[in-house]
Design a protein around this motif. Structure first.
Motif, PDB file in Angstrom:
ATOM      1  N   GLN A  34       0.807  -1.207   0.007  1.00  0.00           N
ATOM      2  CA  GLN A  34      -0.015  -0.011  -0.028  1.00  0.00           C
ATOM      3  C   GLN A  34       0.802   1.103   0.055  1.00  0.00           C
ATOM      4  OE1 GLN A  34      -3.278  -0.102   2.656  1.00  0.00           O
ATOM      5  NE2 GLN A  34      -2.768   1.640   3.632  1.00  0.00           N
ATOM      6  N   GLN A  35       0.561   2.245  -0.720  1.00  0.00           N
ATOM      7  CA  GLN A  35       0.997   3.814  -0.517  1.00  0.00           C
ATOM      8  C   GLN A  35       0.112   4.614  -0.729  1.00  0.00           C
ATOM      9  OE1 GLN A  35       3.126   4.598  -4.542  1.00  0.00           O
ATOM     10  NE2 GLN A  35       2.603   2.823  -5.190  1.00  0.00           N
ATOM     11  N   THR A  36       0.402   5.890  -0.435  1.00  0.00           N
ATOM     12  CA  THR A  36      -0.442   7.195  -0.514  1.00  0.00           C
ATOM     13  C   THR A  36       0.021   8.100  -1.732  1.00  0.00           C
ATOM     14  OG1 THR A  36       0.572   8.372   1.407  1.00  0.00           O
ATOM     15  CG2 THR A  36      -1.288   6.879   2.102  1.00  0.00           C
ATOM     16  N   ILE A  37      -0.826   8.416  -2.161  1.00  0.00           N
ATOM     17  CA  ILE A  37      -0.624   9.220  -3.288  1.00  0.00           C
ATOM     18  C   ILE A  37      -1.404  10.623  -3.066  1.00  0.00           C
ATOM     19  CG2 ILE A  37       0.017   7.686  -5.021  1.00  0.00           C
ATOM     20  CD1 ILE A  37      -2.480   8.183  -6.428  1.00  0.00           C
ATOM     21  N   GLY A  38      -1.462  11.662  -4.036  1.00  0.00           N
ATOM     22  CA  GLY A  38      -2.049  12.795  -4.058  1.00  0.00           C
ATOM     23  C   GLY A  38      -1.336  14.121  -3.298  1.00  0.00           C
ATOM     24  N   THR A  39      -1.651  15.066  -3.559  1.00  0.00           N
ATOM     25  CA  THR A  39      -1.299  16.290  -2.904  1.00  0.00           C
ATOM     26  C   THR A  39      -1.383  16.492  -1.534  1.00  0.00           C
ATOM     27  OG1 THR A  39      -3.073  17.831  -3.330  1.00  0.00           O
ATOM     28  CG2 THR A  39      -1.402  17.873  -5.097  1.00  0.00           C
TER      29      THR A  39
END
Length: 150
Positions: free
Chosen positions: A38-43
């Motif tokens: 799992q990873q997080t993305i976005g501003t």
């Protein structure tokens, strides 16, 4: 619910900022070799991308699920999958209570449609869309992108 080839995903930009960011990220990373995890993305780091390798199951044992706080994008990476679909508003047989922490509720109703997804396609499910993912035979690899509803 939206089903399309990833190549045509730009048509759906403008529905929400988070969806725009997720679609741009998917297009930019379409050829990446994803590792399970799992990873997080976005501003603002609120979009989660999970790479999963689930076992596929038969339509008879798959349960419809729905989310209130997130939009889901399902992206087959290796082998296709079928996904059951039904509108949440028409469901009658809830299995347990809504799990606030996991943002999920399960239903015992049958899907009204069955989508046959192949590699290169995406399916976008909004809170009004119940879906039963991972239908088929064997295993597969996929991304599940979770975007907060604005």
């Amino acid at each position: 619910m939206i089903v399309c080839d990833l190549n045509n995903a730009d048509r759906f930009k403008g529905l929400s900022r988070g969806l725009d960011e997720a679609l741009e990220w998917l297009c930019a990373h379409r050829d990446d070799q994803f590792e399970k995890g799992q990873q997080t993305i976005g501003t603002d780091g609120t979009i989660t991308v999970k790479c999963e390798e689930p076992h596929l199951r038969t339509p008879e044992v798959s349960e419809l699920e729905a989310h209130r706080r997130f939009i889901d994008i399902h992206v087959p990476l290796k082998n296709g999958e079928s996904i059951g679909w039904a509108p949440v508003a028409g469901l009658k047989y809830r299995h347990g209570e809504y799990d606030e922490e996991r943002d999920i509720c399960f239903f015992g109703d049958s899907a009204t449609s069955l989508l046959h997804m192949r590699v290169g396609q995406i399916a976008i499910f909004f809170p009004e869309d119940a879906h039963a993912p991972n239908i088929g035979v064997g295993t597969h690899r996929k991304l599940c992108v979770k975007i907060p509803v604005e």
